[in-house]
Scaffold this motif. Structure first.
Motif, PDB file in Angstrom:
ATOM      1  N   PRO A 153       0.809  -1.213   0.000  1.00 24.05           N
ATOM      2  CA  PRO A 153       0.000   0.000   0.000  1.00 24.05           C
ATOM      3  C   PRO A 153       0.845   1.267   0.000  1.00 24.05           C
ATOM      4  CG  PRO A 153      -0.814  -1.544   1.628  1.00 24.05           C
ATOM      5  CD  PRO A 153       0.463  -2.121   1.164  1.00 24.05           C
ATOM      6  N   VAL A 154       1.904   1.243   0.728  1.00 28.67           N
ATOM      7  CA  VAL A 154       2.773   2.444   0.785  1.00 28.67           C
ATOM      8  C   VAL A 154       3.348   2.729  -0.586  1.00 28.67           C
ATOM      9  CG1 VAL A 154       4.831   3.429   1.858  1.00 28.67           C
ATOM     10  CG2 VAL A 154       3.271   2.034   3.214  1.00 28.67           C
ATOM     11  N   MET A 155       3.810   1.650  -1.192  1.00 29.40           N
ATOM     12  CA  MET A 155       4.435   1.835  -2.504  1.00 29.40           C
ATOM     13  C   MET A 155       3.404   2.297  -3.525  1.00 29.40           C
ATOM     14  SD  MET A 155       6.864  -0.823  -4.487  1.00 29.40           S
ATOM     15  CE  MET A 155       7.835  -0.290  -5.870  1.00 29.40           C
ATOM     16  N   LYS A 156       2.192   1.708  -3.401  1.00 27.53           N
ATOM     17  CA  LYS A 156       1.133   2.152  -4.307  1.00 27.53           C
ATOM     18  C   LYS A 156       0.773   3.601  -4.073  1.00 27.53           C
ATOM     19  CE  LYS A 156      -1.181  -2.295  -5.124  1.00 27.53           C
ATOM     20  NZ  LYS A 156      -2.458  -3.052  -4.994  1.00 27.53           N
ATOM     21  N   ALA A 157       0.709   4.003  -2.821  1.00 31.20           N
ATOM     22  CA  ALA A 157       0.377   5.407  -2.515  1.00 31.20           C
ATOM     23  C   ALA A 157       1.434   6.357  -3.044  1.00 31.20           C
ATOM     24  CB  ALA A 157       0.199   5.556  -0.995  1.00 31.20           C
ATOM     25  N   ASN A 158       2.666   5.946  -2.869  1.00 27.82           N
ATOM     26  CA  ASN A 158       3.749   6.812  -3.389  1.00 27.82           C
ATOM     27  C   ASN A 158       3.679   6.916  -4.900  1.00 27.82           C
ATOM     28  OD1 ASN A 158       4.726   7.315  -0.806  1.00 27.82           O
ATOM     29  ND2 ASN A 158       6.151   5.577  -0.847  1.00 27.82           N
ATOM     30  N   ALA A 159       3.475   5.768  -5.490  1.00 26.09           N
ATOM     31  CA  ALA A 159       3.406   5.787  -6.960  1.00 26.09           C
ATOM     32  C   ALA A 159       2.244   6.645  -7.451  1.00 26.09           C
ATOM     33  CB  ALA A 159       3.291   4.352  -7.492  1.00 26.09           C
ATOM     34  N   THR A 160       1.134   6.494  -6.764  1.00 25.09           N
ATOM     35  CA  THR A 160      -0.039   7.301  -7.159  1.00 25.09           C
ATOM     36  C   THR A 160       0.221   8.792  -6.954  1.00 25.09           C
ATOM     37  OG1 THR A 160      -1.510   5.485  -6.590  1.00 25.09           O
ATOM     38  CG2 THR A 160      -2.482   7.688  -6.732  1.00 25.09           C
ATOM     39  N   ALA A 161       0.849   9.131  -5.824  1.00 20.86           N
ATOM     40  CA  ALA A 161       1.149  10.550  -5.561  1.00 20.86           C
ATOM     41  C   ALA A 161       2.103  11.119  -6.611  1.00 20.86           C
ATOM     42  CB  ALA A 161       1.731  10.692  -4.145  1.00 20.86           C
ATOM     43  N   VAL A 162       3.100  10.245  -6.901  1.00 23.48           N
ATOM     44  CA  VAL A 162       4.065  10.704  -7.928  1.00 23.48           C
ATOM     45  C   VAL A 162       3.356  10.899  -9.259  1.00 23.48           C
ATOM     46  CG1 VAL A 162       6.097  10.046  -9.241  1.00 23.48           C
ATOM     47  CG2 VAL A 162       6.044   9.675  -6.774  1.00 23.48           C
ATOM     48  N   SER A 163       2.476   9.962  -9.574  1.00 19.11           N
ATOM     49  CA  SER A 163       1.744  10.069 -10.846  1.00 19.11           C
ATOM     50  C   SER A 163       0.877  11.319 -10.886  1.00 19.11           C
ATOM     51  CB  SER A 163       0.893   8.836 -11.067  1.00 19.11           C
ATOM     52  OG  SER A 163       0.122   8.965 -12.246  1.00 19.11           O
ATOM     53  N   GLU A 164       0.146  11.564  -9.813  1.00 20.62           N
ATOM     54  CA  GLU A 164      -0.713  12.757  -9.770  1.00 20.62           C
ATOM     55  C   GLU A 164       0.103  14.038  -9.830  1.00 20.62           C
ATOM     56  OE1 GLU A 164      -2.977  12.301  -6.265  1.00 20.62           O
ATOM     57  OE2 GLU A 164      -4.340  10.793  -7.121  1.00 20.62           O
ATOM     58  N   GLU A 165       1.249  14.014  -9.126  1.00 24.75           N
ATOM     59  CA  GLU A 165       2.105  15.219  -9.153  1.00 24.75           C
ATOM     60  C   GLU A 165       2.646  15.475 -10.554  1.00 24.75           C
ATOM     61  OE1 GLU A 165       6.085  16.982  -6.893  1.00 24.75           O
ATOM     62  OE2 GLU A 165       5.282  14.991  -6.360  1.00 24.75           O
ATOM     63  N   VAL A 166       3.047  14.345 -11.171  1.00 25.77           N
ATOM     64  CA  VAL A 166       3.544  14.510 -12.550  1.00 25.77           C
ATOM     65  C   VAL A 166       2.445  15.024 -13.466  1.00 25.77           C
ATOM     66  CG1 VAL A 166       4.439  13.258 -14.551  1.00 25.77           C
ATOM     67  CG2 VAL A 166       5.371  12.825 -12.285  1.00 25.77           C
ATOM     68  N   ASN A 167       1.236  14.431 -13.302  1.00 19.87           N
ATOM     69  CA  ASN A 167       0.119  14.884 -14.133  1.00 19.87           C
ATOM     70  C   ASN A 167      -0.215  16.354 -13.872  1.00 19.87           C
ATOM     71  OD1 ASN A 167      -0.191  12.437 -15.421  1.00 19.87           O
ATOM     72  ND2 ASN A 167      -1.621  11.656 -13.846  1.00 19.87           N
ATOM     73  N   ALA A 168      -0.190  16.734 -12.563  1.00 18.19           N
ATOM     74  CA  ALA A 168      -0.488  18.140 -12.246  1.00 18.19           C
ATOM     75  C   ALA A 168       0.573  19.064 -12.829  1.00 18.19           C
ATOM     76  CB  ALA A 168      -0.590  18.307 -10.730  1.00 18.19           C
ATOM     77  N   SER A 169       1.826  18.647 -12.673  1.00 20.42           N
ATOM     78  CA  SER A 169       2.906  19.482 -13.228  1.00 20.42           C
ATOM     79  C   SER A 169       2.790  19.592 -14.745  1.00 20.42           C
ATOM     80  CB  SER A 169       4.281  18.892 -12.838  1.00 20.42           C
ATOM     81  OG  SER A 169       4.431  18.872 -11.442  1.00 20.42           O
ATOM     82  N   PHE A 170       2.414  18.443 -15.346  1.00 19.31           N
ATOM     83  CA  PHE A 170       2.262  18.455 -16.808  1.00 19.31           C
ATOM     84  C   PHE A 170       1.116  19.380 -17.232  1.00 19.31           C
ATOM     85  CE2 PHE A 170       0.360  16.747 -20.668  1.00 19.31           C
ATOM     86  CZ  PHE A 170       1.433  16.812 -21.531  1.00 19.31           C
ATOM     87  N   ASP A 171      -0.001  19.230 -16.451  1.00 20.72           N
ATOM     88  CA  ASP A 171      -1.144  20.094 -16.775  1.00 20.72           C
ATOM     89  C   ASP A 171      -0.803  21.563 -16.581  1.00 20.72           C
ATOM     90  OD1 ASP A 171      -2.608  17.892 -17.410  1.00 20.72           O
ATOM     91  OD2 ASP A 171      -3.579  17.748 -15.432  1.00 20.72           O
ATOM     92  N   THR A 172      -0.081  21.844 -15.467  1.00 17.11           N
ATOM     93  CA  THR A 172       0.309  23.244 -15.222  1.00 17.11           C
ATOM     94  C   THR A 172       1.233  23.750 -16.324  1.00 17.11           C
ATOM     95  OG1 THR A 172       0.112  22.886 -12.843  1.00 17.11           O
ATOM     96  CG2 THR A 172       1.404  24.791 -13.585  1.00 17.11           C
ATOM     97  N   GLY A 173       2.235  22.917 -16.668  1.00 18.73           N
ATOM     98  CA  GLY A 173       3.148  23.336 -17.749  1.00 18.73           C
ATOM     99  C   GLY A 173       2.447  23.509 -19.079  1.00 18.73           C
ATOM    100  N   LEU A 174       1.502  22.562 -19.322  1.00 15.94           N
ATOM    101  CA  LEU A 174       0.754  22.671 -20.572  1.00 15.94           C
ATOM    102  C   LEU A 174      -0.091  23.931 -20.604  1.00 15.94           C
ATOM    103  CD1 LEU A 174      -0.002  21.383 -23.252  1.00 15.94           C
ATOM    104  CD2 LEU A 174      -1.812  20.118 -22.045  1.00 15.94           C
ATOM    105  N   THR A 175      -0.733  24.209 -19.429  1.00 15.29           N
ATOM    106  CA  THR A 175      -1.543  25.438 -19.354  1.00 15.29           C
ATOM    107  C   THR A 175      -0.683  26.681 -19.536  1.00 15.29           C
ATOM    108  OG1 THR A 175      -3.087  24.328 -17.868  1.00 15.29           O
ATOM    109  CG2 THR A 175      -3.126  26.744 -17.920  1.00 15.29           C
ATOM    110  N   THR A 176       0.455  26.666 -18.835  1.00 15.94           N
ATOM    111  CA  THR A 176       1.362  27.830 -18.968  1.00 15.94           C
ATOM    112  C   THR A 176       1.843  27.983 -20.396  1.00 15.94           C
ATOM    113  OG1 THR A 176       2.069  27.506 -16.685  1.00 15.94           O
ATOM    114  CG2 THR A 176       3.474  28.869 -18.112  1.00 15.94           C
ATOM    115  N   THR A 177       2.227  26.845 -21.001  1.00 16.74           N
ATOM    116  CA  THR A 177       2.701  26.901 -22.397  1.00 16.74           C
ATOM    117  C   THR A 177       1.601  27.385 -23.330  1.00 16.74           C
ATOM    118  OG1 THR A 177       4.230  25.086 -21.953  1.00 16.74           O
ATOM    119  CG2 THR A 177       3.733  25.565 -24.262  1.00 16.74           C
ATOM    120  N   SER A 178       0.401  26.854 -23.105  1.00 16.13           N
ATOM    121  CA  SER A 178      -0.720  27.278 -23.946  1.00 16.13           C
ATOM    122  C   SER A 178      -0.999  28.764 -23.778  1.00 16.13           C
ATOM    123  CB  SER A 178      -1.956  26.461 -23.592  1.00 16.13           C
ATOM    124  OG  SER A 178      -3.062  26.917 -24.351  1.00 16.13           O
TER     125      SER A 178
END
Length: 371
Positions: free
Chosen positions: A44-69
Motif C-alpha cells: 500500500p505504501v508503494m502504491k500510494a507513493n506511486a499514485t502521488a508521484v503520478s498525480e504530481e507529474v500529471n499536475a505538473s504536466f497540466d500546469t506546464g501545458l496550461t502555462t505553455t498554452s
C-alpha cells in the motif's frame, strides 16, 4: 532498478526479473528473452507513493501545458497585434505618402500655373505697356495715317484737275479755240488784273487775286481755289487746237485736222499730269477729293516728317522716347518708320516717272520736228 507505472499496477524489471528468468531456466530451458514476467505490487505504501508521484507529474504536466498554452496564446495575440499594427502603419504611411505626393503635385501645378500667369502678364506688359510705345504714339500714328492718305490721294486729285471742263486743252476736249481764248480773257479781266495792267489801260480795276492766273505760286498755295488753278493751267498750256465739226470730220482736211489736234493733246498730256500732280501735292480739302479728313497736304505732311525726324525739339523728344522704350516699342517704331519710308520711296518713284514722261515727250516732239 527501474519502475514503470501503469494505472495501479507496478511491473518491476531488474534483479527480481532476472531471478525469475534464472529460475525458469532451471526448470525449462527456453530462450532468456521469453522469461519476462509481470508482478503486481500489493504494498500500500508503494502504491500510494506511486499514485502521488503520478498525480504530481500529471499536475505538473497540466500546469506546464496550461502555462505553455497561455504563453503561446499570448504570443499569437502579440504577433497578430503586431501584424495589425504593421499593416495599419503601412496603410497610414502609404496614405500619408499618397497625400503628400498629391499635395506636392498640386503645389507644383499651382506654382507652374502662377509662373505661367506671371510670364504672360510680363509679356503683355512688355508688348502693350507703356514701355512698348513711344511718347505720343497716338499723334505719331495719326500723322503717319495723314501722310499716307495725302500721298495716296494725289493721283485722284490730279485726275480730277485734268478732267475739269474748265481746261479746254485737256485730252478729249471739244471746246473751240475762240471760245477758250474768250473765257481766259474774261476770267483775267474780272479777277486777275494787276495794278500795272490797270495803269497801262488794259484793265479797268485791280482783280481780287492779281496775276494769280499767270503765277506758278498758284499751284503751291493751298489757299488757291479750283478756278485759280484752272486759269493758271489754261494760260500755261495754251488753247486747244481747232477740231473739225461733224460735217468736215469725214473729209481729208478734217481727218488731218483731227490727227493734228490729237497729237497736240498727247504732247500736252504729260505736262498736264505733272501740273495736276504738283497742285494735288499742295492742295487739301474735300474740293479735290482728298481722302484725309484733316485736309493735310502732301507738302505739309513731308514738312511734318522732316520736323519730326530731321532734327530740332520734336526730334529730341522722339529720340528720348525711343531711347526709353523696350524692344517691343523700338520694333514697333521701326516697323512704322519702315512703312513710312516705303510709302515715301513710292511717292518719289512716281515723281521721277512723271519727269521721265515729260522728257520722253519733249524728245519725241523734237525728233518728229527734225523728221
Amino acid at each position: 532498478m527501474s519502475v514503470r507505472l501503469l494505472g495501479k499496477n507496478v511491473r518491476i524489471l531488474g534483479s527480481v526479473g532476472m531471478g525469475a528468468i534464472l529460475l525458469s531456466g532451471v526448470v525449462n530451458p527456453v530462450p532468456a528473452h521469453a522469461f519476462i514476467c509481470t508482478y503486481d505490487v500489493d504494498d500500500p505504501v508503494m502504491k500510494a507513493n506511486a499514485t502521488a508521484v503520478s498525480e504530481e507529474v500529471n499536475a505538473s504536466f497540466d500546469t506546464g501545458l496550461t502555462t505553455t498554452s497561455t504563453l503561446m496564446t499570448s504570443m499569437y495575440e502579440i504577433l497578430v497585434s503586431a501584424m495589425k499594427i504593421g499593416a495599419s502603419q503601412r496603410s497610414t504611411d502609404g496614405q500619408r505618402n499618397s497625400t503628400g505626393i498629391s499635395q506636392s503635385l498640386q503645389a507644383y501645378a499651382q506654382v507652374v500655373n502662377q509662373q505661367g500667369q506671371n510670364e504672360d502678364i510680363l509679356q503683355a506688359q512688355d508688348e502693350f505697356g507703356t514701355g512698348s510705345e513711344v511718347s505720343g504714339v497716338c499723334s505719331e500714328t495719326a500723322m503717319t495715317g495723314e501722310v499716307v492718305r495725302a500721298i495716296d490721294s494725289v493721283p485722284t486729285q490730279a485726275k480730277s484737275i485734268i478732267q475739269s471742263s474748265n481746261i479746254p486743252a485737256a485730252p478729249g476736249g471739244t471746246v473751240l479755240p475762240r471760245k477758250a481764248i474768250a473765257t481766259r480773257l474774261s476770267s483775267h479781266l474780272s479777277r486777275y488784273c494787276t495794278q500795272d495792267e490797270v495803269t497801262a489801260g488794259w484793265c479797268s480795276t485791280v482783280g481780287s487775286k492779281p496775276a494769280a492766273d499767270v503765277s506758278a505760286q498758284t499751284l503751291f498755295d493751298p489757299a488757291s481755289t479750283q478756278e485759280d488753278v484752272d486759269a493758271f493751267i489754261n494760260n500755261l498750256v495754251g488753247d486747244p487746237l481747232d477740231k473739225p465739226d461733224a460735217t468736215s470730220a469725214k473729209t481729208p482736211e478734217g481727218v488731218l485736222r483731227m490727227a493734228t489736234a490729237m497729237r497736240a493733246e498727247a504732247v500736252r498730256s504729260p505736262a498736264l499730269v505733272s501740273l495736276a500732280a504738283l497742285r494735288a501735292e499742295n492742295a487739301g480739302g474735300s474740293g479735290y477729293s482728298l481722302v484725309s479728313q484733316s485736309g493735310i497736304t502732301v507738302t505739309q505732311a513731308l514738312d511734318a516728317i522732316m520736323k519730326k525726324y530731321g532734327g530740332g525739339p520734336d526730334y529730341d523728344t522722339w529720340d528720348a522716347s525711343v531711347a526709353g522704350a523696350n524692344q517691343y516699342g523700338v520694333l514697333r517704331e521701326l516697323v512704322r518708320l519702315r512703312g513710312l519710308s516705303m510709302k515715301l520711296r513710292n511717292f518719289q518713284t512716281q515723281s521721277q516717272t512723271r519727269m521721265g514722261a515729260i522728257l520722253s515727250t519733249l524728245l519725241a516732239a523734237e525728233a518728229e520736228d527734225q523728221d
